[in-house]
Enzyme design. Structure first.
Site, short mmCIF file in Angstrom:
data_model
loop_
_atom_site.label_atom_id
_atom_site.label_comp_id
_atom_site.label_asym_id
_atom_site.label_seq_id
_atom_site.Cartn_x
_atom_site.Cartn_y
_atom_site.Cartn_z
N LYS A 70 -2.73 -4.28 80.01
CA LYS A 70 -3.95 -3.87 79.83
C LYS A 70 -5.06 -4.89 79.98
O LYS A 70 -5.94 -4.64 80.37
CB LYS A 70 -4.06 -3.08 78.47
CG LYS A 70 -3.16 -1.63 78.38
CD LYS A 70 -3.49 -1.01 77.35
CE LYS A 70 -3.07 0.48 77.23
NZ LYS A 70 -3.22 1.49 75.96
N ASP A 106 -8.74 5.71 76.25
CA ASP A 106 -8.10 5.79 75.02
C ASP A 106 -9.05 6.31 73.95
O ASP A 106 -8.47 7.31 73.18
CB ASP A 106 -7.28 4.67 74.45
CG ASP A 106 -5.79 4.28 75.20
OD1 ASP A 106 -5.28 5.30 75.74
OD2 ASP A 106 -5.60 3.19 75.07
P1 NDP Z 1 -0.50 -3.52 68.88
O1 NDP Z 1 0.36 -4.36 68.74
O2 NDP Z 1 -1.73 -3.85 69.88
O3 NDP Z 1 -1.29 -3.61 67.37
C1 NDP Z 1 -0.40 -2.93 66.25
C2 NDP Z 1 -1.23 -3.31 65.02
O4 NDP Z 1 -0.43 -3.01 63.96
C3 NDP Z 1 -1.73 -4.77 64.81
O5 NDP Z 1 -2.92 -4.67 63.93
C4 NDP Z 1 -0.46 -5.37 63.70
O6 NDP Z 1 -1.23 -6.02 62.65
C5 NDP Z 1 -0.19 -3.80 62.91
N1 NDP Z 1 1.14 -4.07 62.40
C6 NDP Z 1 2.30 -3.97 63.34
N2 NDP Z 1 3.14 -4.07 62.50
C7 NDP Z 1 2.93 -4.27 61.07
C8 NDP Z 1 3.69 -4.25 59.84
N3 NDP Z 1 4.91 -4.33 59.88
N4 NDP Z 1 2.70 -4.03 58.65
C9 NDP Z 1 1.30 -4.23 58.83
N5 NDP Z 1 0.84 -4.13 59.99
C10 NDP Z 1 1.49 -4.06 61.13
O7 NDP Z 1 -0.26 -2.10 69.13
P2 NDP Z 1 -1.18 -0.73 69.72
O8 NDP Z 1 -2.51 -0.84 69.20
O9 NDP Z 1 -0.94 -0.87 71.39
O10 NDP Z 1 -0.31 0.45 69.14
C11 NDP Z 1 -0.49 0.84 67.75
C12 NDP Z 1 0.17 2.17 67.47
O11 NDP Z 1 -0.62 3.22 68.30
C13 NDP Z 1 1.53 2.33 68.06
O12 NDP Z 1 2.33 3.18 67.38
C14 NDP Z 1 1.40 3.10 69.51
O13 NDP Z 1 2.65 3.92 69.67
C15 NDP Z 1 0.14 3.99 68.89
N6 NDP Z 1 -0.47 4.44 70.25
C16 NDP Z 1 -0.77 5.83 70.59
C17 NDP Z 1 -1.63 6.13 71.59
C18 NDP Z 1 -1.60 7.66 71.82
O14 NDP Z 1 -2.21 8.06 72.85
N7 NDP Z 1 -1.30 8.31 70.93
C19 NDP Z 1 -2.02 5.19 72.37
C20 NDP Z 1 -1.89 3.57 72.28
C21 NDP Z 1 -0.96 3.31 71.01
P3 NDP Z 1 -1.28 -7.87 63.12
O15 NDP Z 1 -2.99 -7.73 63.74
O16 NDP Z 1 -1.53 -8.09 61.75
O17 NDP Z 1 -0.31 -8.10 63.87
#
Ligand code: NDP
Length: 275
Positions: A70, A106
């Site tokens: 992306k 999105d």
């Molecule tokens: P990213 O990897 O870009 O971001 C993930 C975020 O979650 C980060 O801020 C990260 O924190 C946090 N995180 C991950 N693991 C943990 C944990 N164990 N404890 C605390 N914080 C955590 O992922 P995306 O933004 O692309 O996706 C996020 C979610 O949204 C996913 O479940 C994905 O499937 C869903 N999604 C759904 C869509 C839809 O159309 N329904 C579209 C896009 C995504 P840190 O910054 O500290 O690493």
């Protein structure tokens, strides 16, 4: 039937085999009778540039872009929409003559999904976003554009929370779990709940009168959504967002209104069959 006239759209990503995009978009082409077909291409990290060259050379009419491409695609297209430029990320490439235009659907998909599923109106409301990654950033930007009065970002890594909150300008701020009870809408934009790994915030912070949205769509009922329902809140998963963002891409590529019901039932059937 696919013929020499059939127009092709596709998604690029890695891994891509489990993407629901082909099911959702092919359901849309079938329901509208458009002579289009949608394919999925596994494109390795670092190969977005040759993939876009391929799009140009092969005359592919529209491209969806998912992880890990992306951000790279935002720097490779001829120009970006205002949302894609602000986010530094593209999930949809549209042809405009010889130009490739990067868009981000999105956020619009999220706003439309929440409105369609719950009737929630953002104007003047308080939103807490859990997470600060790509999906969270799209939610923050779109909630600000939709008129939310306060957008509080709670994230494990505070520097990323600050960058996400900045997308909302004056109404964005870095926050903590203490802000959850006062929120009208709580959005989980972390992957917590996809596996059997608990909740992204304490269930005791949720209550009746709130809308709780989980961007996860598999499983359909995450522990967060189960807890929200138990406490009387309105709970909604991420399937509608997935369908609505695909609907926005479909409209940009074809100019035709998306058949959202057919797209959603295609996605539901695929989730039931294969997962
Ligand atoms: P990213 O990897 O870009 O971001 C993930 C975020 O979650 C980060 O801020 C990260 O924190 C946090 N995180 C991950 N693991 C943990 C944990 N164990 N404890 C605390 N914080 C955590 O992922 P995306 O933004 O692309 O996706 C996020 C979610 O949204 C996913 O479940 C994905 O499937 C869903 N999604 C759904 C869509 C839809 O159309 N329904 C579209 C896009 C995504 P840190 O910054 O500290 O690493």
């Amino acid at each position: 039937m696919i013929s020499g006239h059939t127009r092709i759209a596709a998604v690029i990503g890695a891994p891509i085999a489990h993407s629901l995009s082909p099911v959702i978009l092919n359901a849309a082409f079938a329901a509208t009778g458009l002579d289009w077909a949608f394919l999925a291409f596994e494109v390795a990290d670092g190969d977005a540039a040759p993939a876009l060259d391929g799009m140009r050379a092969l005359g592919i009419r529209g491209l969806s872009v998912t992880m890990p491409h992306k951000e790279a695609v935002a720097g490779l297209v001829d120009r970006c929409s205002a949302d894609a430029a602000a986010l530094g990320a593209v999930n949809c490439v549209v042809r405009d003559g010889d130009d490739l235009v990067g868009e981000s659907t999105d956020g619009a998909g999220f706003i439309d999904a929440i409105a369609a599923e719950t009737g929630f109106a953002f104007k003047g409301r308080r939103v807490v976003v859990l997470g600060a990654g790509g999906a969270a950033r799209a939610v923050v930007l779109s909630a600000a554009r939709a008129g939310a009065a306060d957008i509080a970002v709670v994230n494990r890594t505070e520097a990323k929370a600050a960058r996400a909150a900045a997308l909302a300008g004056a109404v964005g701020r870095v926050a903590s779990f203490d802000d959850v009870p006062a929120a009208d809408l709580v959005v989980n934009a972390t992957p917590i709940g996809m596996l059997d790994d608990g909740l992204p915030c304490d269930a005791g912070l949720l209550h009746a009168g709130q809308v709780v949205a989980d961007l996860i769509y598999h499983p359909a009922a995450t522990p967060l959504l189960a807890a929200a329902r138990e406490r009387g809140a309105t709970a909604v998963n991420g399937l509608a967002m997935l369908v609505h963002q695909a609907g926005h891409s479909f409209k940009r590529w074809t100019g035709v209104d998306p058949p959202l019901a057919a797209m959603e039932s295609g996605a539901r059937a695929a989730l039931t069959e294969t997962r």
